[in-house]
Motif scaffolding. Structure first.
Motif, short mmCIF file in Angstrom:
data_model
loop_
_atom_site.label_atom_id
_atom_site.label_comp_id
_atom_site.label_asym_id
_atom_site.label_seq_id
_atom_site.Cartn_x
_atom_site.Cartn_y
_atom_site.Cartn_z
N LEU A 14 0.75 -1.17 -0.08
CA LEU A 14 0.08 -0.02 0.03
C LEU A 14 0.84 1.19 -0.23
O LEU A 14 1.93 1.30 0.81
N VAL A 15 0.51 2.29 -0.90
CA VAL A 15 1.12 3.35 -1.23
C VAL A 15 0.32 4.75 -0.84
O VAL A 15 -0.89 4.61 -0.99
N ARG A 16 0.83 5.85 -0.36
CA ARG A 16 0.25 7.05 -0.46
C ARG A 16 -0.44 7.43 -1.73
O ARG A 16 0.24 6.95 -2.77
N ASP A 17 -1.59 8.03 -1.76
CA ASP A 17 -2.22 8.29 -3.01
C ASP A 17 -1.39 9.04 -4.16
O ASP A 17 -1.67 8.86 -5.23
N GLU A 24 5.66 8.56 -11.75
CA GLU A 24 5.53 9.22 -13.02
C GLU A 24 6.08 10.48 -13.42
O GLU A 24 6.83 10.81 -14.47
N ALA A 25 6.22 11.37 -12.47
CA ALA A 25 6.69 12.72 -12.81
C ALA A 25 8.34 12.39 -12.94
O ALA A 25 8.83 13.36 -13.49
N SER A 26 8.85 11.48 -12.35
CA SER A 26 10.26 11.11 -12.40
C SER A 26 10.67 10.41 -13.72
O SER A 26 11.71 10.16 -13.90
N GLY A 27 9.83 10.18 -14.55
CA GLY A 27 9.96 9.42 -15.78
C GLY A 27 9.94 8.02 -15.70
O GLY A 27 10.27 7.40 -16.85
N ARG A 28 9.65 7.59 -14.60
CA ARG A 28 9.38 6.16 -14.57
C ARG A 28 8.02 5.66 -14.57
O ARG A 28 7.21 6.58 -14.72
N ARG A 29 7.60 4.38 -14.96
CA ARG A 29 6.27 4.18 -14.90
C ARG A 29 5.83 3.22 -13.93
O ARG A 29 6.87 2.38 -13.30
N CYS A 30 4.54 3.06 -13.52
CA CYS A 30 4.30 2.19 -12.36
C CYS A 30 3.07 1.48 -12.82
O CYS A 30 2.07 2.15 -13.52
N VAL A 31 2.45 0.38 -11.93
CA VAL A 31 1.40 -0.17 -12.33
C VAL A 31 0.81 -0.44 -10.87
O VAL A 31 1.35 -0.69 -9.66
N VAL A 32 -0.44 0.24 -10.74
CA VAL A 32 -1.42 -0.07 -9.40
C VAL A 32 -2.51 -0.67 -9.72
O VAL A 32 -2.98 -0.68 -10.70
N ARG A 33 -3.42 -1.15 -8.65
CA ARG A 33 -4.71 -1.43 -8.85
C ARG A 33 -5.29 -1.15 -7.59
O ARG A 33 -4.77 -0.71 -6.45
N VAL A 34 -6.54 -1.03 -7.61
CA VAL A 34 -7.55 -0.32 -6.44
C VAL A 34 -7.87 -1.59 -5.64
O VAL A 34 -8.40 -2.67 -6.16
N LEU A 35 -7.65 -1.57 -4.53
CA LEU A 35 -8.01 -2.70 -3.49
C LEU A 35 -9.30 -2.73 -2.96
O LEU A 35 -10.06 -1.61 -2.97
#
Length: 110
Positions: A14-17, A24-35
């Motif tokens: 779990l991470v902060r919102d 993504e602002a740092s140029g990286r990509r991430c994958v999340v899901r809503v629990l």
């Protein structure tokens, strides 16, 4: 990375919102899901343990604040506003006091 392959780090936590936005602002990509509700509550409990361990290791004010943030999130999930949580804390303090006297109970006899 060689051959154009990108490095991927797996977190499953779990991470902060705003964390995905920051990543993504740092140029990286991430994958999340809503629990769903149960997975969210389970994740909050794991996060509480994680933040407690981080606080116990660092003793930093930031980690102590993170503990509070997770406690507030758990309360909110349970339908309790921060003011209500604070009221319960105050009531317990009035009934049993706090920890200022540093008392350490050794034993009780009948």
């Amino acid at each position: 990375m060689p051959g154009g392959r990108k490095r991927m780090t797996v977190y499953h936590k779990l991470v902060r919102d705003r964390i995905p936005e920051i990543i993504e602002a740092s140029g990286r990509r991430c994958v999340v899901r809503v629990l769903d509700d149960q997975a969210y509550l389970d994740s909050l409990h794991r996060k509480l343990e994680e933040e407690l361990q981080e606080y116990l290791t660092s003793r930093s004010l930031e980690e102590l604040a993170d503990l509070l943030e997770v406690a507030y999130a758990i309360a909110e999930f349970r339908g309790v506003r921060p003011e209500q949580l604070e009221q319960v804390r105050r009531e317990k303090r009035e009934a049993r006091s706090g920890f200022r006297r540093r008392l350490f109970l050794l034993q009780v006899s009948d």
